[in-house]
Design an enzyme around this catalytic site. Structure first.
Site, PDB file in Angstrom:
ATOM      1  N   PRO A 221       1.402  21.756 125.909  1.00 37.52           N
ATOM      2  CG  PRO A 221       2.280  23.297 127.396  1.00 37.52           C
ATOM      3  CD  PRO A 221       2.232  21.845 127.118  1.00 37.52           C
TER       4      PRO A 221
ATOM      5  CD  GLU B 226       8.544  24.037 133.540  1.00 37.86           C
ATOM      6  OE1 GLU B 226       7.913  24.350 134.558  1.00 37.86           O
ATOM      7  OE2 GLU B 226       8.339  24.576 132.439  1.00 37.86           O
TER       8      GLU B 226
ATOM      9  NE  ARG C  39     -21.448  17.164 124.422  1.00 39.43           N
ATOM     10  CZ  ARG C  39     -22.611  17.476 125.003  1.00 39.43           C
ATOM     11  NH1 ARG C  39     -22.771  17.273 126.289  1.00 39.43           N
ATOM     12  NH2 ARG C  39     -23.598  17.983 124.306  1.00 39.43           N
TER      13      ARG C  39
ATOM     14  CG  ASP D 243     -26.508  17.139 114.909  1.00 35.68           C
ATOM     15  OD1 ASP D 243     -27.636  16.739 114.632  1.00 35.68           O
ATOM     16  OD2 ASP D 243     -25.574  16.410 115.299  1.00 35.68           O
TER      17      ASP D 243
HETATM   18  C1  LIG Z   1       8.152  27.443 129.763  1.00 36.70           C
HETATM   19  C2  LIG Z   1       7.202  27.064 128.692  1.00 36.70           C
HETATM   20  N1  LIG Z   1       5.940  26.459 129.154  1.00 36.70           N
HETATM   21  C3  LIG Z   1       5.311  25.816 127.978  1.00 36.70           C
HETATM   22  C4  LIG Z   1       4.295  26.780 127.439  1.00 36.70           C
HETATM   23  C5  LIG Z   1       6.204  25.450 130.239  1.00 36.70           C
HETATM   24  C6  LIG Z   1       4.955  24.720 130.588  1.00 36.70           C
HETATM   25  C7  LIG Z   1       3.825  25.398 131.057  1.00 36.70           C
HETATM   26  C8  LIG Z   1       2.693  24.681 131.467  1.00 36.70           C
HETATM   27  C9  LIG Z   1       2.734  23.300 131.407  1.00 36.70           C
HETATM   28  C10 LIG Z   1       1.568  22.538 131.884  1.00 36.70           C
HETATM   29  N2  LIG Z   1       0.534  22.534 130.833  1.00 36.70           N
HETATM   30  C11 LIG Z   1       0.148  21.387 130.271  1.00 36.70           C
HETATM   31  O1  LIG Z   1       0.605  20.311 130.652  1.00 36.70           O
HETATM   32  C12 LIG Z   1      -0.821  21.427 129.193  1.00 36.70           C
HETATM   33  C13 LIG Z   1      -1.310  20.246 128.699  1.00 36.70           C
HETATM   34  S1  LIG Z   1      -2.406  20.465 127.479  1.00 36.70           S
HETATM   35  C14 LIG Z   1      -2.303  22.147 127.527  1.00 36.70           C
HETATM   36  N3  LIG Z   1      -2.997  22.997 126.720  1.00 36.70           N
HETATM   37  C15 LIG Z   1      -2.789  24.298 126.887  1.00 36.70           C
HETATM   38  N4  LIG Z   1      -1.954  24.772 127.808  1.00 36.70           N
HETATM   39  C16 LIG Z   1      -1.236  23.961 128.660  1.00 36.70           C
HETATM   40  O2  LIG Z   1      -0.469  24.459 129.506  1.00 36.70           O
HETATM   41  C17 LIG Z   1      -1.395  22.548 128.516  1.00 36.70           C
HETATM   42  C18 LIG Z   1       3.830  22.618 130.923  1.00 36.70           C
HETATM   43  C19 LIG Z   1       4.961  23.342 130.519  1.00 36.70           C
END
Ligand SMILES: CCN(CC)Cc1ccc(CNC(=O)c2csc3nc[nH]c(=O)c23)cc1
Length: 255
Positions: free
Chosen positions: A99, A126, A164, A179
């Site tokens: 995230p 986490e 792709r 495209d």
């Molecule tokens: C407490 C704060 N959170 C971060 C926003 C904790 C958290 C939530 C979800 C996750 C799991 N998500 C992913 O590994 C992840 C990997 S890429 C991605 N893109 C958008 N949203 C996502 O949650 C992800 C890891 C930590």
């Protein structure tokens, strides 16, 4: 199965490798794997545990909710992925899906499609230890500002969208379609049979058979819809004189 010389190899590191069947067993990626153009190796950190319970998570220093991915199995999984590199090739680029990453867009996908080996680290819990991240991760990518349960769906989005764009993966027909987004505009409306559906007719222009007028109408719709729905995309695009004219005619109907 690993292919000897694919154009592009993905190594997906995940505690849920079975999820990746969604991209490896169907569609464009499934076909590209069958044709040996792309390879997707699945690496599970649990296979690199040494304790009886095959522990893959660990508690965070400083307390707080949740767990982190245990360092040792993850590091061994990354090193295994890097070792599966045909020697003499460039080392694989390690991408951590998180995230906190840079949001994925077409430019990023296009850049990644030039690589030979992408090691995709799909996190759970986490997250991962910052020292591991600093030591091994080249790029952190996010799918968008919403919370997923792990990195796997984001990793699969990378595998699908990058595959792709790999030359010779898409046939000519499909590559024409790719495209549309690549030029920074949204797509135009689509219609198919019946000509009258639910009392609504297909726009007459599409039935005219006049391909020049049809192409112009479609471009105008793409410009107009991008202006209405994604002005941020339009702001980034240099319009030709013809495109400016088409767009201003579209906008005139809202004045
Ligand atoms: C407490 C704060 N959170 C971060 C926003 C904790 C958290 C939530 C979800 C996750 C799991 N998500 C992913 O590994 C992840 C990997 S890429 C991605 N893109 C958008 N949203 C996502 O949650 C992800 C890891 C930590």
């Amino acid at each position: 199965m690993t292919t000897s010389n694919p154009i592009l190899r993905f190594s997906a590191i995940s505690l849920f490798p079975e999820m990746f069947a969604a991209v490896t067993e169907s569609g464009v990626v499934g076909r590209a794997i069958k044709k040996g153009k792309v390879a997707v190796d699945l690496i599970n950190p649990r296979d690199f545990t040494t304790d009886r319970h095959r522990t893959v998570d660990d508690r965070p220093y400083g307390g707080g909710p949740g767990m982190l991915m245990k360092v040792e199995p993850l590091e061994k999984a990354i090193e295994f992925a890097q070792s599966s590199q045909p020697d003499g090739n460039r080392p694989g680029k390690v991408i951590y899906l998180s995230p906190q990453g840079e949001k994925i867009d077409h430019q990023m996908v296009s850049q990644l499609s030039q690589e030979e080996h992408l090691i995709l680290l799909a996190g759970r819990y986490e997250g991962i230890d910052e020292r591991l991240l600093n030591k091994h991760v080249d790029l952190e990518l996010s799918l968008g500002d919403f919370v997923l349960s792990g990195g796997e769906l984001a990793a699969m989005a990378v595998i699908d969208s990058v595959t792709r764009l790999v030359p010779e993966v898409l046939g000519h027909k499909e590559s024409a379609e790719q495209d549309s987004f690549a030029d920074g505009l949204l797509d135009h409306q689509h219609y198919t049979r019946p000509e009258v559906y639910d009392g609504n007719r297909v726009p007459q222009v599409l039935l005219s058979g006049n391909h020049q007028v049809i192409e112009s109408w479609r471009l105008q719709q793409r410009l107009g819809r991008t202006w209405l729905r994604r002005p941020d995309l339009l702001a980034r695009k240099k319009l030709t004189e013809q495109e400016e004219k088409l767009l201003s005619m579209f906008q005139a109907q809202f004045e």
